[in-house]
Design an enzyme around this catalytic site. Structure first.
Site, mmCIF file in Angstrom:
data_model
loop_
_atom_site.group_PDB
_atom_site.id
_atom_site.type_symbol
_atom_site.label_atom_id
_atom_site.label_comp_id
_atom_site.label_asym_id
_atom_site.label_seq_id
_atom_site.Cartn_x
_atom_site.Cartn_y
_atom_site.Cartn_z
ATOM 1 N N CYS A 78 0.841 -1.241 0.135
ATOM 2 C CA CYS A 78 0.019 -0.045 -0.045
ATOM 3 C C CYS A 78 0.834 1.202 0.166
ATOM 4 O O CYS A 78 1.838 1.220 0.774
ATOM 5 C CB CYS A 78 -0.991 -0.010 1.186
ATOM 6 N N CYS A 84 -0.691 6.006 7.013
ATOM 7 C CA CYS A 84 -1.736 5.568 7.633
ATOM 8 C C CYS A 84 -1.725 5.291 8.994
ATOM 9 O O CYS A 84 -2.749 5.521 9.669
ATOM 10 C CB CYS A 84 -2.441 4.583 6.484
ATOM 11 N N CYS A 87 -1.012 -0.481 9.379
ATOM 12 C CA CYS A 87 -0.467 -1.439 9.016
ATOM 13 C C CYS A 87 0.867 -1.203 9.388
ATOM 14 O O CYS A 87 1.593 -0.784 8.207
ATOM 15 C CB CYS A 87 -0.526 -1.913 7.366
ATOM 16 N N CYS A 163 -7.689 0.240 0.173
ATOM 17 C CA CYS A 163 -7.043 -0.541 1.392
ATOM 18 C C CYS A 163 -6.755 -1.908 1.086
ATOM 19 O O CYS A 163 -7.653 -2.466 0.918
ATOM 20 C CB CYS A 163 -7.767 -0.343 2.563
ATOM 21 N N TYR A 318 -16.794 -15.176 29.186
ATOM 22 C CA TYR A 318 -16.685 -13.901 28.289
ATOM 23 C C TYR A 318 -17.112 -14.504 26.776
ATOM 24 O O TYR A 318 -16.405 -14.273 25.992
ATOM 25 C CB TYR A 318 -15.270 -13.659 28.423
ATOM 26 N N GLU A 339 -22.192 -14.537 29.463
ATOM 27 C CA GLU A 339 -21.977 -13.567 28.886
ATOM 28 C C GLU A 339 -22.553 -12.334 29.524
ATOM 29 O O GLU A 339 -23.807 -12.490 29.502
ATOM 30 C CB GLU A 339 -22.255 -13.336 27.324
ATOM 31 N N ASP A 388 -12.149 -16.221 27.231
ATOM 32 C CA ASP A 388 -11.781 -15.303 25.995
ATOM 33 C C ASP A 388 -12.134 -14.096 26.459
ATOM 34 O O ASP A 388 -13.086 -13.363 25.879
ATOM 35 C CB ASP A 388 -12.462 -15.688 24.818
ATOM 36 N N CYS A 415 -5.913 -11.395 23.084
ATOM 37 C CA CYS A 415 -5.593 -10.784 22.208
ATOM 38 C C CYS A 415 -4.623 -9.716 22.505
ATOM 39 O O CYS A 415 -4.153 -8.856 21.720
ATOM 40 C CB CYS A 415 -6.742 -9.890 21.462
#
Length: 457
Positions: A78, A84, A87, A163, A318, A339, A388, A415
């Site tokens: 890109c 940007c 990335c 993108c 979760y 949840e 999670d 994450c």
């Protein structure tokens, strides 16, 4: 031990070797023990840099000249990569990105004796991103609508026409809105003045059938007719549009969407397929933005459990829309899902019914409170508990309950390597053993990395 140089002794301009990558995607160089973080640098680069900020223990720098590029440096796919901000690693070849991400996990988990496996790559490294959130503004003089991403560490908007990490038809949708909005009298948002109409365009795009749900986020307490007219135009003139909605966000906030979304055309969801199950994904549903890589994670966990358990009782904590639980239902005696967000549980109920799943038990409540209730009333213990949590990880109380409720294995999907390291340290200090960590690349060309930790009690 070598003494670290004082920041005053470090020249502003230097020639350095880039040693490794930080957990935020910056190249790391050292000068007399002083750490310098360099933007857009690849391990193996020899570069001339300019220090733009000197802190006590580290500095920040930009590259002025690449004297000798790393063998792993490539041309970004890109042209907007440097400006940007989305990335950070696009100038590094993909195989080396995976190696660097493994090193990020190793560095973060340092101090814990845990096997880190090689990163499982994303099946797609372009057009993989299926949730697009573009801020919208307008130019100062011509009042031309612009939409894109912010420059790194700023709120200066870059107008993105193409993108490569999102589907091409999403670019087409954004461009249609950018070119059509002013014709309906719709202005772009001015963040400093908190004025203007259109704040964001959010697209949920299906990997399964390429349908798209488009949400126009506006700076208003009510639906505006001019925005509704634009929504009608989007739905009637563009292909593969499942629905178009308007979200009301009149607050001075960094949150992208407000609480009130009204679908004015078509459906309020798209469909996605994971583990041969069909999921409904709404405008504000938490769902992985890279479905192909998410499917890798769910199938990996499913395979691991099926090879080590027969008809297990599984707790999915979760759970969001119970993606893990639904994918694991095929190999479980029963899945118990908890949840706290009611909208997610309501959506999970529909998904379970439509997929004709009979062995998933849903609970709409805070995970910690559910754990306490489960221990004090039913007294069930689970063969496997799947955690999670969001990026902030688990509380110590939740981890304590998870240990008490689980017979054999906790599978922790994370994450955020930093909070994962913190939580794994707590679990090991309280008698658990981490068998291994399996990283997955959910976000190619960025420093982000998803991990699945297998934990024995």
């Amino acid at each position: 031990m070598r003494e670290i140089a004082h920041k005053k002794d470090i020249p502003t301009k230097l020639t350095v070797e880039i040693e490794k990558l930080s957990n935020l995607g910056y190249g790391i160089a050292r000068v007399d023990g002083y750490v310098i973080f360099v933007e857009n640098a690849c391990p193996g680069d020899r570069v001339k840099i300019k220090l733009i900020k000197k802190n006590k223990n580290y500095g920040n720098a930009i590259i002025e000249e690449i004297i000798e590029p790393s063998a792993h440096r490539v041309s970004p796919i890109c042209s907007m990569q440097k400006v940007c901000g989305a990335c950070q690693l696009q100038f590094i070849d993909y195989d080396f990105q995976l190696k660097l991400k493994k090193e990020i996990v190793q560095d973060t988990i340092r101090g814990l004796d845990i096997e880190i496996k090689d990163v499982i790559p994303s099946p797609k490294i372009t057009e993989y991103r299926r949730k697009i959130q573009y801020p919208v503004s307008e130019t100062k003089n011509s009042k031309r609508i612009i939409a894109g991403y912010y420059k790194p560490n700023s709120h200066e908007l870059v107008n993105i026409k193409y993108c490569p990490i999102q589907p091409k038809f999403c670019d087409e949708i954004i461009d249609f809105i950018r070119n059509s909005a002013s014709g309906f009298g719709i202005s772009g948002y001015n963040e400093k003045q908190h004025s203007g109409d259109l704040r964001h365009v959010v697209i949920r795009s299906s990997e399964y059938n390429n349908k798209n749900l488009v949400i126009l986020v506006i700076n208003s307490i009510k639906v505006l007719d001019k925005v509704k007219n634009l929504a009608h135009r989007i739905y009637s003139e563009l292909d593969n549009i499942a629905g178009v909605g308007i979200n009301l966000n009149p607050e001075k906030t960094n949150l992208i969407m407000g609480k009130n979304t009204q679908i004015v055309e078509g459906e309020n969801f798209i469909e996605e397929k994971l583990c041969n199950k069909i999921f409904k994904v709404g405008a504000d549903t938490f769902f992985q933005v890279n479905p192909t890589s998410a499917n890798n994670i769910f199938e990996y966990v499913k395979k691991y459990i099926s090879e080590n358990f027969e008809n297990p009782l599984i707790l999915d904590a979760y759970a969001g829309i119970t993606a893990f639980g639904i994918c694991l239902s095929d190999i479980a005696k029963k899945v118990v899902s908890v949840e706290e967000v009611k909208a997610s549980v309501d959506l999970a109920t529909k998904i379970i019914k439509e997929n004709n799943i009979k062995n998933v038990e849903l609970h709409n409540m805070d995970a910690g409170k559910f754990f306490e209730k489960e221990l004090n009333t039913k007294g069930r213990k689970f063969d496997v508990t799947v955690l999670d949590p969001p990026r902030k990880g688990c509380t110590k109380e939740s981890l304590d309950y998870a240990m008490k409720l689980t017979n054999e294995k906790i599978i922790y999907a994370s994450c955020n390597p930093s909070t994962l390291a913190r939580d794994l340290k707590y679990l090991t200090e309280n008698g658990c053993t981490v068998d291994f960590i399996q990283p997955f690349d959910m976000f190619p060309h960025t420093y982000h990395i998803e991990n699945v930790a297998i934990i024995s009690l």
